[in-house]
Design an enzyme around this catalytic site. Structure first.
Site, PDB file in Angstrom:
ATOM      1  N   ALA A 288     -48.024  14.443   7.746  1.00  0.00           N
ATOM      2  CA  ALA A 288     -47.933  14.399   9.151  1.00  0.00           C
ATOM      3  C   ALA A 288     -47.971  15.860   9.558  1.00  0.00           C
ATOM      4  CB  ALA A 288     -46.380  13.883   9.543  1.00  0.00           C
ATOM      5  N   CYS A 289     -48.821  15.867  10.801  1.00  0.00           N
ATOM      6  CA  CYS A 289     -48.796  17.211  11.576  1.00  0.00           C
ATOM      7  C   CYS A 289     -48.514  16.923  13.054  1.00  0.00           C
ATOM      8  CB  CYS A 289     -50.465  17.482  11.486  1.00  0.00           C
ATOM      9  SG  CYS A 289     -51.541  16.666  12.229  1.00  0.00           S
ATOM     10  N   GLY A 290     -48.849  18.120  13.833  1.00  0.00           N
ATOM     11  CA  GLY A 290     -48.148  17.919  15.269  1.00  0.00           C
ATOM     12  C   GLY A 290     -48.763  16.915  16.050  1.00  0.00           C
TER      13      GLY A 290
END
Length: 94
Positions: A7-9
């Protein structure tokens, strides 16, 4: 086989790169895994369906998971295969 999410922004570029790095490390360690990638917002609601969530260390506190199986792994250097490998071993992900 374990189920993992990166997961990232925004769920676009960084999470795809993390996904590729994680896949490489799991292969090196001989661990079979299904790896998805998405934004932190999406991952927060989907996390309980995974064995592990990999995200930037600053996002770890966003996850309030009520099951005992999902591990949230915070990475300081998202591109470091050495750090990913150490976190997999440290958290006994297999």
């Amino acid at each position: 086989m374990i189920k993992v999410v990166a997961a990232c922004g925004n769920g676009m570029g960084s999470s795809q790169i993390i996904k590729m790095k994680i896949a490489k490390v799991f292969k090196k360690l001989g661990i079979e895994a299904t790896i998805d990638h998405m934004s932190v917002g999406e991952a927060k609601s989907a996390a309980s369906g995974y064995d592990a969530v990999f995200c930037g260390a600053s996002f770890v506190d966003n996850y309030k998971i009520k099951n005992n199986k999902t591990k949230v792994i915070g990475l300081v250097n998202l591109l470091s295969e050495a750090e990913i490998e150490a976190k997999i071993i440290e958290n006994d992900i297999k």
